[in-house]
Design a protein around this motif. Structure first.
Motif, PDB file in Angstrom:
ATOM      1  N   ARG A  41      25.054  42.621  53.741  1.00 49.87           N
ATOM      2  CA  ARG A  41      24.186  42.124  52.672  1.00 49.87           C
ATOM      3  C   ARG A  41      24.881  41.009  51.898  1.00 49.87           C
ATOM      4  NH1 ARG A  41      19.595  44.977  52.239  1.00 49.87           N
ATOM      5  NH2 ARG A  41      19.658  47.059  53.126  1.00 49.87           N
ATOM      6  N   SER A  42      26.178  41.168  51.656  1.00 48.72           N
ATOM      7  CA  SER A  42      26.931  40.128  50.959  1.00 48.72           C
ATOM      8  C   SER A  42      26.952  38.834  51.753  1.00 48.72           C
ATOM      9  CB  SER A  42      28.365  40.591  50.680  1.00 48.72           C
ATOM     10  OG  SER A  42      28.413  41.431  49.564  1.00 48.72           O
ATOM     11  N   LEU A  43      27.187  38.933  53.045  1.00 53.19           N
ATOM     12  CA  LEU A  43      27.245  37.732  53.877  1.00 53.19           C
ATOM     13  C   LEU A  43      25.888  37.015  53.886  1.00 53.19           C
ATOM     14  CD1 LEU A  43      29.387  36.253  55.452  1.00 53.19           C
ATOM     15  CD2 LEU A  43      28.763  37.577  57.461  1.00 53.19           C
ATOM     16  N   VAL A  44      24.814  37.774  54.011  1.00 53.20           N
ATOM     17  CA  VAL A  44      23.475  37.191  53.988  1.00 53.20           C
ATOM     18  C   VAL A  44      23.191  36.563  52.615  1.00 53.20           C
ATOM     19  CG1 VAL A  44      21.005  37.754  54.039  1.00 53.20           C
ATOM     20  CG2 VAL A  44      22.537  38.712  55.765  1.00 53.20           C
ATOM     21  N   THR A  45      23.579  37.245  51.562  1.00 54.15           N
ATOM     22  CA  THR A  45      23.335  36.739  50.214  1.00 54.15           C
ATOM     23  C   THR A  45      24.095  35.445  49.963  1.00 54.15           C
ATOM     24  OG1 THR A  45      22.925  38.969  49.393  1.00 54.15           O
ATOM     25  CG2 THR A  45      23.488  37.296  47.748  1.00 54.15           C
ATOM     26  N   VAL A  46      25.382  35.417  50.319  1.00 54.86           N
ATOM     27  CA  VAL A  46      26.177  34.203  50.125  1.00 54.86           C
ATOM     28  C   VAL A  46      25.580  33.046  50.927  1.00 54.86           C
ATOM     29  CG1 VAL A  46      28.434  33.129  50.538  1.00 54.86           C
ATOM     30  CG2 VAL A  46      28.305  35.385  49.470  1.00 54.86           C
ATOM     31  N   ALA A  47      25.195  33.302  52.170  1.00 51.98           N
ATOM     32  CA  ALA A  47      24.587  32.248  52.989  1.00 51.98           C
ATOM     33  C   ALA A  47      23.296  31.738  52.346  1.00 51.98           C
ATOM     34  CB  ALA A  47      24.313  32.758  54.406  1.00 51.98           C
ATOM     35  N   SER A  48      22.501  32.636  51.809  1.00 49.95           N
ATOM     36  CA  SER A  48      21.255  32.237  51.150  1.00 49.95           C
ATOM     37  C   SER A  48      21.524  31.409  49.902  1.00 49.95           C
ATOM     38  CB  SER A  48      20.436  33.470  50.769  1.00 49.95           C
ATOM     39  OG  SER A  48      20.058  34.173  51.923  1.00 49.95           O
ATOM     40  N   LEU A  49      22.511  31.804  49.130  1.00 50.56           N
ATOM     41  CA  LEU A  49      22.848  31.062  47.916  1.00 50.56           C
ATOM     42  C   LEU A  49      23.357  29.662  48.248  1.00 50.56           C
ATOM     43  CD1 LEU A  49      24.539  33.887  45.834  1.00 50.56           C
ATOM     44  CD2 LEU A  49      22.248  32.931  45.513  1.00 50.56           C
ATOM     45  N   ILE A  50      24.171  29.558  49.283  1.00 55.84           N
ATOM     46  CA  ILE A  50      24.664  28.240  49.716  1.00 55.84           C
ATOM     47  C   ILE A  50      23.493  27.388  50.171  1.00 55.84           C
ATOM     48  CG2 ILE A  50      26.055  27.021  51.441  1.00 55.84           C
ATOM     49  CD1 ILE A  50      27.944  29.535  51.337  1.00 55.84           C
ATOM     50  N   SER A  51      22.626  27.970  50.982  1.00 58.84           N
ATOM     51  CA  SER A  51      21.471  27.240  51.513  1.00 58.84           C
ATOM     52  C   SER A  51      20.551  26.748  50.405  1.00 58.84           C
ATOM     53  CB  SER A  51      20.675  28.125  52.470  1.00 58.84           C
ATOM     54  OG  SER A  51      21.475  28.495  53.560  1.00 58.84           O
ATOM     55  N   GLY A  52      20.383  27.544  49.381  1.00 57.63           N
ATOM     56  CA  GLY A  52      19.508  27.176  48.273  1.00 57.63           C
ATOM     57  C   GLY A  52      20.218  26.428  47.162  1.00 57.63           C
ATOM     58  N   TYR A  53      21.502  26.123  47.372  1.00 55.13           N
ATOM     59  CA  TYR A  53      22.307  25.409  46.384  1.00 55.13           C
ATOM     60  C   TYR A  53      22.258  26.120  45.030  1.00 55.13           C
ATOM     61  CZ  TYR A  53      24.962  21.235  45.165  1.00 55.13           C
ATOM     62  OH  TYR A  53      25.967  20.369  44.811  1.00 55.13           O
ATOM     63  N   ARG A  54      22.405  27.433  45.076  1.00 53.79           N
ATOM     64  CA  ARG A  54      22.368  28.271  43.871  1.00 53.79           C
ATOM     65  C   ARG A  54      23.792  28.473  43.355  1.00 53.79           C
ATOM     66  NH1 ARG A  54      17.515  26.893  43.850  1.00 53.79           N
ATOM     67  NH2 ARG A  54      15.905  28.310  44.518  1.00 53.79           N
ATOM     68  N   VAL A  55      24.339  27.436  42.756  1.00 53.92           N
ATOM     69  CA  VAL A  55      25.750  27.428  42.378  1.00 53.92           C
ATOM     70  C   VAL A  55      26.089  28.401  41.255  1.00 53.92           C
ATOM     71  CG1 VAL A  55      26.135  25.099  43.236  1.00 53.92           C
ATOM     72  CG2 VAL A  55      25.471  25.426  40.858  1.00 53.92           C
ATOM     73  N   ASN A  56      25.143  28.726  40.397  1.00 58.16           N
ATOM     74  CA  ASN A  56      25.442  29.663  39.308  1.00 58.16           C
ATOM     75  C   ASN A  56      25.757  31.062  39.816  1.00 58.16           C
ATOM     76  OD1 ASN A  56      25.101  27.730  37.318  1.00 58.16           O
ATOM     77  ND2 ASN A  56      22.960  28.249  36.975  1.00 58.16           N
ATOM     78  N   GLU A  57      25.083  31.481  40.869  1.00 59.85           N
ATOM     79  CA  GLU A  57      25.258  32.835  41.381  1.00 59.85           C
ATOM     80  C   GLU A  57      26.372  32.944  42.420  1.00 59.85           C
ATOM     81  OE1 GLU A  57      22.316  31.247  41.191  1.00 59.85           O
ATOM     82  OE2 GLU A  57      21.367  32.346  39.566  1.00 59.85           O
ATOM     83  N   MET A  58      26.791  31.815  42.984  1.00 59.16           N
ATOM     84  CA  MET A  58      27.795  31.850  44.063  1.00 59.16           C
ATOM     85  C   MET A  58      29.102  32.538  43.690  1.00 59.16           C
ATOM     86  SD  MET A  58      27.749  28.476  46.443  1.00 59.16           S
ATOM     87  CE  MET A  58      26.264  27.519  46.303  1.00 59.16           C
ATOM     88  N   PRO A  59      29.719  32.226  42.547  1.00 63.03           N
ATOM     89  CA  PRO A  59      31.005  32.875  42.262  1.00 63.03           C
ATOM     90  C   PRO A  59      30.908  34.400  42.244  1.00 63.03           C
ATOM     91  CG  PRO A  59      30.675  31.019  40.781  1.00 63.03           C
ATOM     92  CD  PRO A  59      29.375  31.221  41.522  1.00 63.03           C
ATOM     93  N   PHE A  60      29.890  34.927  41.579  1.00 65.45           N
ATOM     94  CA  PHE A  60      29.720  36.378  41.516  1.00 65.45           C
ATOM     95  C   PHE A  60      29.577  36.970  42.915  1.00 65.45           C
ATOM     96  CE2 PHE A  60      26.904  40.044  41.673  1.00 65.45           C
ATOM     97  CZ  PHE A  60      27.545  40.922  40.812  1.00 65.45           C
ATOM     98  N   HIS A  61      28.747  36.351  43.745  1.00 66.11           N
ATOM     99  CA  HIS A  61      28.465  36.939  45.056  1.00 66.11           C
ATOM    100  C   HIS A  61      29.584  36.681  46.074  1.00 66.11           C
ATOM    101  CE1 HIS A  61      24.696  38.986  44.538  1.00 66.11           C
ATOM    102  NE2 HIS A  61      24.331  38.002  43.711  1.00 66.11           N
ATOM    103  N   ILE A  62      30.324  35.604  45.930  1.00 66.06           N
ATOM    104  CA  ILE A  62      31.492  35.413  46.800  1.00 66.06           C
ATOM    105  C   ILE A  62      32.537  36.468  46.460  1.00 66.06           C
ATOM    106  CG2 ILE A  62      33.425  33.876  47.337  1.00 66.06           C
ATOM    107  CD1 ILE A  62      31.406  31.523  47.145  1.00 66.06           C
ATOM    108  N   LYS A  63      32.742  36.718  45.174  1.00 65.27           N
ATOM    109  CA  LYS A  63      33.686  37.777  44.778  1.00 65.27           C
ATOM    110  C   LYS A  63      33.201  39.140  45.276  1.00 65.27           C
ATOM    111  CE  LYS A  63      36.057  39.902  40.948  1.00 65.27           C
ATOM    112  NZ  LYS A  63      35.935  40.355  39.587  1.00 65.27           N
TER     113      LYS A  63
END
Length: 112
Positions: A41-63
């Motif tokens: 789920r984390s890998l899918v979420t991070v990929a989705s955030l990158i794809s959508g250029y959702r930079v605010n959420e990326m740090p939390f979800h990469i961690k």
């Protein structure tokens, strides 16, 4: 007993309903469904955030991905792969964010 593994919404103070949905539905029901592991789920979420250029959420979800067992190498490989599908700027931005998260995670590990 409170589940301390579930993140608490950072906006519950101003948007209590959104905070409740985030805590109970998203990180409660959705993230705990048996169809995918938390790691996947984390890998899918991070990929989705990158794809959508959702930079605010990326740090939390990469961690969170690191905490769920995704390695830094796997995250960088995901970003590299996505560069060809979502664009160089999105990948470049994600690398910068990942670098900071990795540095912070390393510092936190050393401080334990």
């Amino acid at each position: 007993m409170t589940d301390t593994s579930t993140p608490k919404s950072p906006f519950s103070d101003i948007a209590p309903a959104l905070g409740k949905y985030t805590d109970e539905v998203l990180f409660g029901d959705v993230w705990k469904r048996p169809g995918l592991s938390p790691r996947d789920r984390s890998l899918v979420t991070v990929a989705s955030l990158i794809s959508g250029y959702r930079v605010n959420e990326m740090p939390f979800h990469i961690k969170r991905a690191l905490e769920n067992g995704v390695t830094p190498d796997e995250l960088i490989e995901t970003i590299t792969h996505l560069a060809f599908y979502v664009g160089w700027p999105a990948a470049s931005t994600a690398v910068g964010i990942a670098r900071k998260v990795f540095e912070q995670a390393g510092a936190e590990k050393k401080g334990q």
